[in-house]
Scaffold this motif. Structure first.
Motif, PDB file in Angstrom:
ATOM      1  N   MET A   1       0.842  -1.195   0.000  1.00  0.00           N
ATOM      2  CA  MET A   1       0.000   0.000   0.000  1.00  0.00           C
ATOM      3  C   MET A   1       0.875   1.241   0.000  1.00  0.00           C
ATOM      4  O   MET A   1       1.743   1.409   0.862  1.00  0.00           O
ATOM      5  N   ASN A   2       0.668   2.114  -0.970  1.00  0.00           N
ATOM      6  CA  ASN A   2       1.424   3.365  -1.058  1.00  0.00           C
ATOM      7  C   ASN A   2       0.783   4.408  -0.157  1.00  0.00           C
ATOM      8  O   ASN A   2      -0.357   4.817  -0.366  1.00  0.00           O
ATOM      9  N   LEU A   3       1.553   4.842   0.824  1.00  0.00           N
ATOM     10  CA  LEU A   3       1.058   5.727   1.877  1.00  0.00           C
ATOM     11  C   LEU A   3       1.737   7.086   1.800  1.00  0.00           C
ATOM     12  O   LEU A   3       2.946   7.181   1.600  1.00  0.00           O
ATOM     13  N   GLY A   4       0.947   8.150   1.975  1.00  0.00           N
ATOM     14  CA  GLY A   4       1.483   9.492   2.115  1.00  0.00           C
ATOM     15  C   GLY A   4       1.187  10.024   3.505  1.00  0.00           C
ATOM     16  O   GLY A   4       0.160   9.687   4.103  1.00  0.00           O
ATOM     17  N   ILE A   5       2.089  10.841   4.036  1.00  0.00           N
ATOM     18  CA  ILE A   5       1.916  11.422   5.364  1.00  0.00           C
ATOM     19  C   ILE A   5       1.880  12.937   5.255  1.00  0.00           C
ATOM     20  O   ILE A   5       2.701  13.544   4.555  1.00  0.00           O
ATOM     21  N   ILE A   6       0.918  13.553   5.954  1.00  0.00           N
ATOM     22  CA  ILE A   6       0.917  14.999   6.105  1.00  0.00           C
ATOM     23  C   ILE A   6       0.929  15.274   7.609  1.00  0.00           C
ATOM     24  O   ILE A   6       0.072  14.794   8.341  1.00  0.00           O
ATOM     25  N   ALA A   7       1.935  16.005   8.082  1.00  0.00           N
ATOM     26  CA  ALA A   7       2.146  16.097   9.521  1.00  0.00           C
ATOM     27  C   ALA A   7       2.815  17.407   9.902  1.00  0.00           C
ATOM     28  O   ALA A   7       3.561  17.997   9.119  1.00  0.00           O
ATOM     29  N   SER A   8       2.550  17.833  11.142  1.00  0.00           N
ATOM     30  CA  SER A   8       3.155  19.051  11.688  1.00  0.00           C
ATOM     31  C   SER A   8       3.460  18.856  13.167  1.00  0.00           C
ATOM     32  O   SER A   8       2.855  18.011  13.837  1.00  0.00           O
ATOM     33  N   GLY A   9       4.382  19.664  13.672  1.00  0.00           N
ATOM     34  CA  GLY A   9       4.602  19.790  15.104  1.00  0.00           C
ATOM     35  C   GLY A   9       5.181  18.558  15.778  1.00  0.00           C
ATOM     36  O   GLY A   9       5.597  17.589  15.145  1.00  0.00           O
ATOM     37  N   ASP A  10       5.195  18.625  17.113  1.00  0.00           N
ATOM     38  CA  ASP A  10       5.818  17.575  17.914  1.00  0.00           C
ATOM     39  C   ASP A  10       5.073  16.250  17.805  1.00  0.00           C
ATOM     40  O   ASP A  10       5.681  15.180  17.722  1.00  0.00           O
ATOM     41  N   HIS A  68       3.393   8.100  -8.653  1.00  0.00           N
ATOM     42  CA  HIS A  68       3.001   6.925  -7.881  1.00  0.00           C
ATOM     43  C   HIS A  68       1.488   6.966  -7.677  1.00  0.00           C
ATOM     44  O   HIS A  68       0.921   8.034  -7.452  1.00  0.00           O
ATOM     45  N   GLU A  69       0.861   5.808  -7.695  1.00  0.00           N
ATOM     46  CA  GLU A  69      -0.517   5.736  -7.233  1.00  0.00           C
ATOM     47  C   GLU A  69      -0.495   5.793  -5.710  1.00  0.00           C
ATOM     48  O   GLU A  69       0.225   5.032  -5.066  1.00  0.00           O
ATOM     49  N   ILE A  70      -1.277   6.703  -5.134  1.00  0.00           N
ATOM     50  CA  ILE A  70      -1.332   6.839  -3.683  1.00  0.00           C
ATOM     51  C   ILE A  70      -2.623   6.212  -3.187  1.00  0.00           C
ATOM     52  O   ILE A  70      -3.714   6.562  -3.638  1.00  0.00           O
ATOM     53  N   HIS A  71      -2.502   5.253  -2.274  1.00  0.00           N
ATOM     54  CA  HIS A  71      -3.678   4.558  -1.760  1.00  0.00           C
ATOM     55  C   HIS A  71      -4.292   5.268  -0.553  1.00  0.00           C
ATOM     56  O   HIS A  71      -5.513   5.272  -0.395  1.00  0.00           O
ATOM     57  N   LEU A  72      -3.456   5.840   0.307  1.00  0.00           N
ATOM     58  CA  LEU A  72      -3.952   6.427   1.546  1.00  0.00           C
ATOM     59  C   LEU A  72      -3.070   7.604   1.949  1.00  0.00           C
ATOM     60  O   LEU A  72      -1.847   7.531   1.829  1.00  0.00           O
ATOM     61  N   ILE A  73      -3.710   8.689   2.409  1.00  0.00           N
ATOM     62  CA  ILE A  73      -2.985   9.813   2.997  1.00  0.00           C
ATOM     63  C   ILE A  73      -3.401   9.927   4.460  1.00  0.00           C
ATOM     64  O   ILE A  73      -4.590   9.986   4.771  1.00  0.00           O
ATOM     65  N   LEU A  74      -2.411   9.947   5.348  1.00  0.00           N
ATOM     66  CA  LEU A  74      -2.647  10.065   6.784  1.00  0.00           C
ATOM     67  C   LEU A  74      -2.228  11.438   7.274  1.00  0.00           C
ATOM     68  O   LEU A  74      -1.099  11.872   7.038  1.00  0.00           O
ATOM     69  N   SER A  75      -3.124  12.105   7.974  1.00  0.00           N
ATOM     70  CA  SER A  75      -2.865  13.438   8.523  1.00  0.00           C
ATOM     71  C   SER A  75      -2.641  13.338  10.037  1.00  0.00           C
ATOM     72  O   SER A  75      -3.489  12.823  10.758  1.00  0.00           O
ATOM     73  N   ILE A  87      -8.062  15.804  -1.268  1.00  0.00           N
ATOM     74  CA  ILE A  87      -8.904  14.870  -0.522  1.00  0.00           C
ATOM     75  C   ILE A  87      -9.294  13.678  -1.387  1.00  0.00           C
ATOM     76  O   ILE A  87      -9.343  12.534  -0.916  1.00  0.00           O
ATOM     77  N   SER A  88      -9.561  13.916  -2.647  1.00  0.00           N
ATOM     78  CA  SER A  88     -10.004  12.845  -3.551  1.00  0.00           C
ATOM     79  C   SER A  88      -8.843  12.126  -4.233  1.00  0.00           C
ATOM     80  O   SER A  88      -9.069  11.162  -4.974  1.00  0.00           O
ATOM     81  N   TYR A  89      -7.616  12.547  -3.982  1.00  0.00           N
ATOM     82  CA  TYR A  89      -6.463  11.997  -4.714  1.00  0.00           C
ATOM     83  C   TYR A  89      -6.179  10.532  -4.385  1.00  0.00           C
ATOM     84  O   TYR A  89      -6.026   9.714  -5.292  1.00  0.00           O
ATOM     85  N   PRO A  90      -6.088  10.137  -3.101  1.00  0.00           N
ATOM     86  CA  PRO A  90      -5.745   8.738  -2.799  1.00  0.00           C
ATOM     87  C   PRO A  90      -6.918   7.787  -3.023  1.00  0.00           C
ATOM     88  O   PRO A  90      -8.085   8.160  -2.850  1.00  0.00           O
ATOM     89  N   LYS A  91      -6.598   6.562  -3.378  1.00  0.00           N
ATOM     90  CA  LYS A  91      -7.599   5.551  -3.711  1.00  0.00           C
ATOM     91  C   LYS A  91      -8.558   5.280  -2.552  1.00  0.00           C
ATOM     92  O   LYS A  91      -9.766   5.174  -2.737  1.00  0.00           O
TER      93      LYS A  91
END
Length: 221
Positions: A1-10, A68-75, A87-91
């Motif tokens: 599964m191709n995963l993307g992460i969006i994250a900030s801070g501690d 890359h095909e992105i399956h999931l983005i985790l915030s 929002i609609s980008y990952p599968k």
């Protein structure tokens, strides 16, 4: 599964550090310009990084360049709202980890507001991201007791332990294809906004309990 992460801070840094230690290697990272530690962590692991506000097509252009095909983005504690094209980008969709028991305490710094309001219970909600602010369907929730002596920092210490565990769990559920979700009850929704320095002012006419909660929510004793 191709995963993307969006994250900030501690919270974002501690969670991302655990993911990488556990062998989870995302395809990319989105972060803000102030979260330098997260940015450096991903660059050291040879993971492409987008730093800044992703809105107005900037984030989309970055993703398209990855091929890359992105399956999931985790915030995780990310400070920006996402445009619909992201929002609609990952599968499988975009999923957020939020520090309250949604639909209560949508918005920023919910753990601080919970103490100020003398709540005895808060928690962590994993939910789908939609066009609203913390309004998407709920996948998982975990309760966190607010002890009478807890400061805001104490709740964050609990979150630092639980965020990585819940994030790993949600990755496992998506990997197995066994994710289900429940719409939020809008009748129970509350929203609290970003705090500013002026929000720290004390009114000495307040009742004693309110003064105590006000101080412990925002500062060391």
């Amino acid at each position: 599964m191709n995963l993307g992460i969006i994250a900030s801070g501690d919270l974002g840094f501690s969670t991302c550090s655990t993911l990488l230690e556990k062998g989870v290697k995302p395809i990319f990272l989105f972060t803000d310009t102030h979260s330098v530690a997260i940015k450096n962590l991903f660059l050291q692991n040879n993971i492409p990084v987008f730093s800044g506000n992703p809105r107005n097509g900037k984030g989309l252009n970055f993703l398209n360049s990855l091929e890359h095909e992105i399956h999931l983005i985790l915030s995780i504690n990310y400070i920006f709202l996402l445009d619909s094209d992201l929002i609609s980008y990952p599968k499988f969709g975009c999923v957020n980890v939020h520090g309250s028991l949604l639909p209560k305490y949508r918005g920023r710094t919910p753990h601080v507001w919970a103490i100020i309001n003398n709540e005895k219970l808060t928690g962590i909600t994993v939910h789908f991201i939609d066009s609203g602010c913390d309004t998407g369907s709920i996948i998982l929730q975990e309760r966190v007791q607010i002890e009478n002596h807890f400061r805001g920092a104490d709740i964050l210490s609990v979150f630092r332990l639980r965020y990585p565990e819940l994030t790993l769990k949600i990755i496992e559920l998506f990997g197995k294809g066994i994710v289900s979700s429940t719409p939020q009850d809008e009748d129970k929704a509350t929203y609290f906004g970003k705090r500013s320095p002026d929000d720290g002012k004390i009114d000495w006419n307040w009742q004693r309990e309110r003064l105590y909660n006000w101080v412990r929510a925002q500062a060391n004793p």
